[in-house]
Write an enzyme that holds these catalytic residues in place. Sequence first.
Site, PDB file in Angstrom:
ATOM      1  N   CYS A  39      -1.404  12.895  26.631  1.00 17.32           N
ATOM      2  CA  CYS A  39      -0.294  13.138  27.549  1.00 17.32           C
ATOM      3  C   CYS A  39       0.967  12.369  27.172  1.00 17.32           C
ATOM      4  CB  CYS A  39      -0.708  12.799  28.979  1.00 17.32           C
ATOM      5  SG  CYS A  39      -1.197  11.076  29.213  1.00 17.32           S
ATOM      6  N   ASP A  40       0.953  11.673  26.040  1.00 10.66           N
ATOM      7  CA  ASP A  40       2.114  10.909  25.593  1.00 10.66           C
ATOM      8  C   ASP A  40       3.002  11.793  24.719  1.00 10.66           C
ATOM      9  OD1 ASP A  40       3.947   9.089  24.679  1.00 10.66           O
ATOM     10  OD2 ASP A  40       2.478   7.621  23.975  1.00 10.66           O
TER      11      ASP A  40
ATOM     12  N   SER B 193       0.815  -1.208   0.000  1.00  8.45           N
ATOM     13  CA  SER B 193       0.000   0.000   0.000  1.00  8.45           C
ATOM     14  C   SER B 193       0.850   1.259   0.000  1.00  8.45           C
ATOM     15  CB  SER B 193      -0.907  -0.008   1.242  1.00  8.45           C
ATOM     16  OG  SER B 193      -1.792   1.077   1.226  1.00  8.45           O
TER      17      SER B 193
ATOM     18  N   GLY C 152      -2.738  -0.739  -3.646  1.00 12.22           N
ATOM     19  CA  GLY C 152      -1.448  -0.094  -3.830  1.00 12.22           C
ATOM     20  C   GLY C 152      -1.505   1.155  -4.672  1.00 12.22           C
TER      21      GLY C 152
ATOM     22  N   GLY D 147      -7.965   1.431  -2.069  1.00 20.09           N
ATOM     23  CA  GLY D 147      -8.459   2.095  -0.867  1.00 20.09           C
ATOM     24  C   GLY D 147      -8.077   3.557  -0.897  1.00 20.09           C
ATOM     25  N   ARG D 148      -6.776   3.821  -0.677  1.00 25.49           N
ATOM     26  CA  ARG D 148      -6.325   5.211  -0.593  1.00 25.49           C
ATOM     27  C   ARG D 148      -6.538   5.969  -1.904  1.00 25.49           C
ATOM     28  NH1 ARG D 148      -1.997   5.769   1.941  1.00 25.49           N
ATOM     29  NH2 ARG D 148      -1.533   3.603   2.469  1.00 25.49           N
TER      30      ARG D 148
ATOM     31  N   TYR E 162      -6.695   5.679   6.026  1.00 26.77           N
ATOM     32  CA  TYR E 162      -6.170   5.080   7.260  1.00 26.77           C
ATOM     33  C   TYR E 162      -5.930   6.153   8.327  1.00 26.77           C
ATOM     34  CZ  TYR E 162      -5.629   1.318   3.954  1.00 26.77           C
ATOM     35  OH  TYR E 162      -5.889   0.369   2.993  1.00 26.77           O
TER      36      TYR E 162
END
EC number: 4.1.1.17
Length: 431
Positions: free
Chosen positions: A376-377, A226, A264, A299-300, A405
């Site tokens: 907070c990460d 992809s 892809g 997809g994309r 995605y």
Amino acid sequence: MAGQTVIVSGLNPAAILQSTIGGAPVAAAAENGHTRKVVPLSKDALQDFMVSIITQKLQDDKQPFYVLDLGEVVSLMEQWNSALPNIRPFYAVKCNPEPSFLSMLSAMGSNFDCASRAEIEYVLSHGISPDRIVFANPCKPESDIIFAEKIGVNLTTYDSEDEVYKIRKHHPKCELLLRIKPMTDGNARCPMGPKYGALPEEIEPLLRTAQAARLTVSGVSFHIGSGDADSNAYLGAIAAAKQVFETAAQLGMPKMTVLDIGGGFTSGHQFTTAAPAVKSALETHFHDFPELTIIAEPGRFFAETAFTLATTIIGKRVRGELKEYWINDGLYGSMNCVLYDHATVTATPLACMSNRNNLNCGGSKTFPSTVFGPTCDALDTVLRDYQLPELQVNDWLIFPNMGAYTKAAGSNFNGFNTSAIVTHLAYAYPN
């Protein structure tokens, strides 16, 4: 026409809606009995539309939102049909399952690639028939296979003997596509080869296993990976697929009739180079298969450029020349694509609060900037050393090309609910 609200609705989520704007069809389905509004725009008026959404928000409602440009979806389908007229798209639902987006694709003739029972149920809930679904997951839970048999999804992929045994036990009438591993992943951002696809030496044994189980192997599938894959990867994969067709014939199996060339594809330059390569390879290797059905799993290609994300600046810190901003979406939300899809995101300022007379801050001095997500990460960092004009809390940052995605893979970490992000519908005409 810009700014006029057109309300469109349908009898069910898959209906082709009859409203038209300037002669172009606008499709947006009724969802759960509710109509959706579609705003027709010129292509350069998307920003004005986003500003109008922001302006209408209440003072305490600064939540992120998406804009889905249905005009872009129509344009992409036209590009697909022009470049690959004999290849039927089965949209990869995992990429972005936004309801109106799926309805639009369905109305334009797309079928659907589902990878789980949940995705199948979701597609069926939009009024789409099961014969328009390929269950394109080579390793499925037995419960999902039982469900597929019950509701009539009768085409799936496999690449192992155990999958044959599961299908023989629970869905013996299902037609199979043997998933093969391409020789190269074409430098794809997300290669599939390490996880899926039969190796060359496994192909004949897998065909024999299906033959012994009295299952119908209707064809071959592959996926070169992809995102930004080299179009030459399709050439080798199509040649390898032809060899599988020949092997099946040598084993006395019924003639194969389906070739699934996977996904892809990325809109733009990659597609304009990949499409001729695919057509050439198909002509070279499958010219003697006039009844061959060719499908793909983009997809994309359809999703990426159709969605734009708007986020609010909720915090700011200045350290010398460095400007640091916090926004209300991030790597645990829509921007998970930076981690999992290896995407590169870009941002455009929309200074709705601090500089309404110059929303894009044109001509303003820019500074090295860091953009953090809301959690907070410390990992939740969207952009580093990115040039932006100085902005203020309650200004906005706009992220284009955010359809692939993104929201589909977001989480609710720290209580920031990605699934709650609203999508507004527009139909932008080319200038």
